[in-house]
Design an enzyme around this catalytic site. Structure first.
Site, PDB file in Angstrom:
ATOM      1  N   SER B  45      -7.117 -27.058 -52.588  1.00 53.71           N
ATOM      2  CA  SER B  45      -5.860 -26.314 -52.495  1.00 53.71           C
ATOM      3  C   SER B  45      -6.180 -25.070 -51.687  1.00 53.71           C
ATOM      4  O   SER B  45      -7.060 -24.288 -52.052  1.00 53.71           O
ATOM      5  CB  SER B  45      -5.372 -25.964 -53.898  1.00 53.71           C
ATOM      6  OG  SER B  45      -4.045 -25.514 -53.834  1.00 53.71           O
ATOM      7  N   GLU B  46      -5.477 -24.882 -50.560  1.00 62.99           N
ATOM      8  CA  GLU B  46      -5.942 -23.902 -49.573  1.00 62.99           C
ATOM      9  C   GLU B  46      -5.774 -22.450 -50.002  1.00 62.99           C
ATOM     10  O   GLU B  46      -6.256 -21.547 -49.331  1.00 62.99           O
ATOM     11  CB  GLU B  46      -5.294 -24.157 -48.207  1.00 62.99           C
ATOM     12  CG  GLU B  46      -3.801 -23.919 -48.122  1.00 62.99           C
ATOM     13  CD  GLU B  46      -2.993 -25.176 -48.395  1.00 62.99           C
ATOM     14  OE1 GLU B  46      -3.526 -26.110 -49.036  1.00 62.99           O
ATOM     15  OE2 GLU B  46      -1.815 -25.229 -47.986  1.00 62.99           O
ATOM     16  N   ASN B  47      -5.114 -22.214 -51.145  1.00 61.72           N
ATOM     17  CA  ASN B  47      -5.113 -20.842 -51.654  1.00 61.72           C
ATOM     18  C   ASN B  47      -6.466 -20.467 -52.263  1.00 61.72           C
ATOM     19  O   ASN B  47      -6.693 -19.298 -52.575  1.00 61.72           O
ATOM     20  CB  ASN B  47      -3.990 -20.640 -52.678  1.00 61.72           C
ATOM     21  CG  ASN B  47      -4.049 -21.610 -53.828  1.00 61.72           C
ATOM     22  OD1 ASN B  47      -4.280 -22.800 -53.630  1.00 61.72           O
ATOM     23  ND2 ASN B  47      -3.848 -21.131 -55.024  1.00 61.72           N
TER      24      ASN B  47
END
Lengths: 234, 219
Positions: B45-47
């Site tokens: 998850s790119e966060n």
């Protein structure tokens, strides 16, 4: 150890003036500097340029600064959760620069690492590339993107010590440590402020050298934007 | 014809053991539900999370633990958390094996548009431009035809681009299509009950289709 502690948010942001550029940590509503945002509203500084991945929601986070019309320009990657933002943008009251999320993070990183610019493939061939210098490396095209120059970085950490060392919790880390390295003045608000020496040096995410002011935050709401759950399996 | 879950089920078959995978918002998120349990797959998850787990059990939500769609989630044994610069570092340096994302339009040369409708929708690109510019393998999950009845598989995108010449495969409710290096959609599989002529009519971009195209197998 050099003591970075200030009394609270109002003292920490006392010299944020009209027209300044601010970085605000957080992803969505996760890990945002709630106390600093509230203090900014009390102070009323206007014409701000805010560098932040998102713009909050209508009634929380940076959305509150939009309601009070304190923001002149947003530099963000995704602003889809805020109808007041969309309204101000479409009516021309608010300037916005939408940039890729990785570019946003890396332009912060470049500022904190003392590099004037970086090269990224994100946005090549799109409207993000308009007017930007490009270079070919190993046959692939890259855009040159400049380091940000922010007067203040406002970040939120889980724990911090009096020397300004910071530890973040879970995915509320997001942009916070990157922006913490990048402000001319970096302000950190923390859920737990402890004495220097109480944090394990091996566990520090942001060394205190990057942090100019730190304070014990209060009354955290930590609002959840999209509460998704599953039922306990029987 | 497939529903959204069907599209997700078909895409899940593209995931191999040992893959690190980034799933976008919408249909791609559903893919996680169909990854065979015998595969070791890590979701990014790119966060700032590798090893995204399922939604939390009610009452155990943590405001500090969300995915890129801002939903509350959980970690798994072996998960790791990192900042946004490192997150896009691993994307740019191609440590992520597969990216699955939604689209408004895809062109026959692999361009994608999914972030802006001028004058109408102003949301932003989030991490999509970084992902499509760097990922080595990108699959688009989308409807073949938009709500106005127009094909989303085009000779050239009409909306502002997210990335150029980057999409390798498209899975829709009608078909699985590869995008050929020299340009054009190649029909690989038909959805159950959907004929080649129907897919041809629904595809505005250049389409290469054999007379005998196999039907999708969904397991």
């Amino acid at each position: 150890m050099i003591n970075k502690v200030v009394s609270g948010a109002d003292e920490a942001i006392r010299d944020i003036e009209d027209g300044m550029t601010l970085m605000l940590g957080g992803f969505g509503l996760c890990g945002i500097p709630e106390n600093c945002i509230n203090a900014l509203i009390r102070k009323g500084a206007k014409e701000l340029t805010c560098i932040s991945n998102n713009a909050g929601v209508d009634d929380f986070g940076i959305g509150l600064l939009l309601q009070t019309r304190q923001v002149k320009k947003m530099i963000s990657s995704y602003v889809g959760e805020n109808s007041e933002f969309e309204r101000q943008l479409l009516s021309g009251e608010l300037e916005v620069e939408l940039i890729p999320q990785g570019t946003l993070a890396t332009r912060c990183m470049a500022a904190g690492y003392g590099m004037p610019a970086i090269f990224t493939p994100a946005g090549v061939g799109t409207e993000v590339a308009e007017g930007k210098e490009t270079r070919i490396f190993n046959g692939k095209e890259y855009l040159m993107e400049y380091a940000f120059d922010a007067d203040f970085a406002l970040v939120k950490a889980w724990k911090g010590d009096t020397a300004g060392n910071l530890i973040f919790r879970s995915t509320s880390r997001n942009f916070n440590p990157v922006m913490a390295t990048a402000g001319r003045i970096t302000v950190a608000e923390v859920e737990h402020l402890v004495e220097a020496g109480e944090l394990d040096p091996d566990q520090i995410h942001t060394p205190g050298v990057f942090v100019h002011r730190i304070f014990q935050g209060t009354d955290y709401e930590k609002r959840i934007e999209k509460r998704t759950v599953r039922q306990k399996e029987s | 014809m497939l529903d959204k879950e069907g599209i997700a089920r078909r895409i899940a078959k593209e995931i191999q053991d040992g893959y690190y995978v980034n799933l976008g918002i919408g249909i791609p998120t559903l893919v996680a539900n169909y990854i065979p349990s015998n595969l070791e797959v890590v979701l990014q998850s790119e966060n700032g999370l590798l090893g995204m787990g399922p939604f939390p059990i009610e009452g155990e939500e943590d405001a500090d633990l969300i995915n890129a769609g801002k939903q509350t989630i959980t970690t798994l044994p072996g998960s790791s958390i990192f900042d946004s610069a490192m997150s896009f570092g691993m994307i740019r340096s191609q440590k992520i094996d597969l990216t699955i994302l939604g689209a408004m339009e895809v062109s026959e040369n692999g361009d994608i548009a999914n972030w802006k409708i001028p004058g109408k929708m102003v949301k932003g690109m989030g991490g999509a431009m970084d992902l499509v510019a760097s990922a080595k393998n990108i699959i688009v999950a989308m409807q073949h035809i938009n709500k106005a009845g127009e094909s989303k598989l085009l000779p050239k995108c009409t909306l502002p681009l997210t990335g150029v010449n980057c999409i390798k495969k498209v899975v829709t409710e009608l078909a699985v299509l590869d995008i050929l290096p020299e340009g054009g959609f190649k029909l690989i599989e038909r959805a159950p009950g959907v004929g080649v002529d129907y897919i041809k009519a629904a595809t505005l971009g250049k389409l290469f289709a054999a007379d005998d195209v196999p039907e999708m197998q969904l397991n």
